[in-house]
Design an enzyme around this catalytic site. Structure first.
Site, PDB file in Angstrom:
ATOM      1  N   GLY A 271      59.696 -27.403  62.142  1.00  0.00           N
ATOM      2  CA  GLY A 271      60.874 -27.130  61.311  1.00  0.00           C
ATOM      3  C   GLY A 271      61.119 -25.641  61.199  1.00  0.00           C
ATOM      4  N   ASN A 272      61.995 -25.263  60.293  1.00  0.00           N
ATOM      5  CA  ASN A 272      62.227 -23.834  60.082  1.00  0.00           C
ATOM      6  C   ASN A 272      62.518 -23.584  58.607  1.00  0.00           C
ATOM      7  OD1 ASN A 272      65.226 -23.925  59.640  1.00  0.00           O
ATOM      8  ND2 ASN A 272      65.139 -24.774  61.708  1.00  0.00           N
TER       9      ASN A 272
END
Ligand code: CTP
Length: 418
Positions: free
Chosen positions: A214-215
């Site tokens: 993810g980020n």
């Protein structure tokens, strides 16, 4: 929040009962102040029952409570819907013939008008001058929606949908964006009748049923953009990847998880949108293999190596489709840059604008603890049509207002009236 809901004398008053429900269900205390004419369309009993508060339209009721002073003073927000041509004129010229107009003169907080009238009345120079006057004083006047009016006519003049008024009101009071009552910076652009697709948040690329890549994107900037677009009168399609904040009210909401899901949703939503803003942080890579079962550690074996493959570039694909179709669509990209030995933030951004072929690129500098998840932002808006770069700094709501203003200006310049 304490809200005064002024109701004007138009047939659209019946729709305002739904708006009142949205306010009360969100936990706000609402005092309804209808005009005399409004009570011919919807009776006082309806407003009292739905708001749970007594309703009056006269300055001579409960005189000892000095209602005409108290209501305006105490309100965190005043919303007038439907705002008739008559009410706009009275407010613009500071008349004080009834409880609502008195309350407007005593307003301490933000004021929002949601107009509804026949197209000719809306377009009349007198009404437009009144709207200009009110806006110049910092009052938010929504653009009316377009469509079927009361008679056989159709055109701009419909009351915006209760959800859209609700979202604009919450944005104005800063409730959606900041979580506290704080005025939303005014957006000057009119995007009435325009449809805007906004993607927001960060994609998640599955490794196995419990893990993902993810980020750090929080979705805050995308939510602020949606609020600004709604306040400018647009219909908003909101494509929400993973976000730390609630999606905005009053939008057509689509939840997505991965870049591939976002691609599908974006291509569908963009097909008949006037504007697409790709504010989502899309993962450029995804794991080549996604395990159906949880990946387990095994004593004595090496840790697994994760091979990544490229995700499609959605923004680029949107631009190609737009160009192939010859469509009149404005496409806005976001660039998260850190700068490196090859070039500074703006050099990388200028190259990205060219590579992606979008009309505007909103560039911000990122790093650990910078921009992602924060309430403030500082950006430069680059144009693919030769206009000078424009800086905007402040809260994410300030930046959103600047971006939406620029979208409005660019739309009018590049693709005049649909
Ligand atoms: N974007 C997209 N599809 C991707 C990656 C990014 O549509 N697969 C969009 C983002 O929503 C954003 C813009 O492209 O509007 C820029 O994203 P960014 O990640 O900053 O740029 P990259 O294309 O990944 O370029 P680089 O790897 O050079 O940073």
């Amino acid at each position: 929040m304490r809200i005064v809901l002024g109701v004007g004398g138009g047939i659209a008053a019946y729709k305002v009962a739904s708006l009142l429900r949205l306010f009360t269900e969100a936990g706000h205390k609402v005092t309804v102040v209808p005009t005399e004419a409004a009570t011919r369309f919807v009776g006082v009993a309806t407003w009292e029952a739905l708001s749970g508060n007594p309703v009056s339209n006269s300055v001579f009721d409960d005189v000892e409570k000095v209602n005409h002073v108290r209501l305006g003073h105490e309100a965190d927000l005043i919303v007038v819907a439907p705002a008739t041509a008559d009410l706009l004129a009275k407010a613009a010229t500071g008349q004080a013939g009834d409880l609502l107009t008195n309350t407007l003169l005593m307003a301490h907080g933000p004021v929002l008008f949601a107009p509804a009238m026949h197209t000719e009345m809306w377009r009349h120079a007198a009404t437009q001058a009144n709207v200009e006057t009110l806006r110049s004083r910092g009052v938010t006047v929504l653009e009316p929606a377009s469509g079927r009016l009361t008679g056989a006519d159709s055109g701009p003049g419909r009351l915006p949908e209760p959800e859209a008024i609700f979202a604009a009101a919450m944005a104005l009071a800063g409730a959606t964006v900041e979580g506290e009552a704080k005025a939303q910076p005014a957006t000057h652009a009119s995007l009435a009748g325009r449809t805007i697709t906004i993607s927001a948040g960060g994609t998640r690329e599955a490794l196995d049923p419990v893990r993902f890549l993810g980020n750090r994107s929080s979705g805050k900037q995308g939510v602020a953009l949606a609020a600004a677009a709604l306040a400018a009168g647009a219909t908003v399609r909101f494509l929400a990847a993973h976000m730390d904040v609630e999606p905005p009210a009053g939008v057509e909401l689509v939840h997505v998880e991965s870049a591939l899901e976002l691609r599908e949703a974006a291509l569908k939503a963009a097909a008949d949108s006037d504007v697409v803003i790709m504010a989502a942080a899309v993962a450029d890579f995804r794991p080549a293999e996604v395990s159906d079962t949880k990946i387990k550690k095994v004593d004595g074996e090496d840790a697994p190596v994760v091979r990544l493959i490229r995700n499609p570039d959605i923004l680029h694909e949107l631009v190609e489709r737009r160009n192939a179709g010859g469509g009149h669509q404005l496409i806005v990209g976001f660039a998260a840059e850190t700068g490196d030995a090859q070039g500074d933030v703006l050099e990388h951004a200028a190259a990205k604008l060219k590579r992606k072929g979008c009309d505007l690129l909103v560039v911000n500098q990122v790093g650990i603890g910078r921009v992602f998840g924060q309430d403030d932002n500082s950006v430069v808006i680059l144009s693919g049509h030769g206009a000078e770069p424009q800086s905007s700094a402040g809260s994410k709501a300030d930046v959103a207002a600047a971006v939406i203003d620029r979208v409005g200006a660019e739309l009018t310049r590049v693709f005049p009236a649909v």
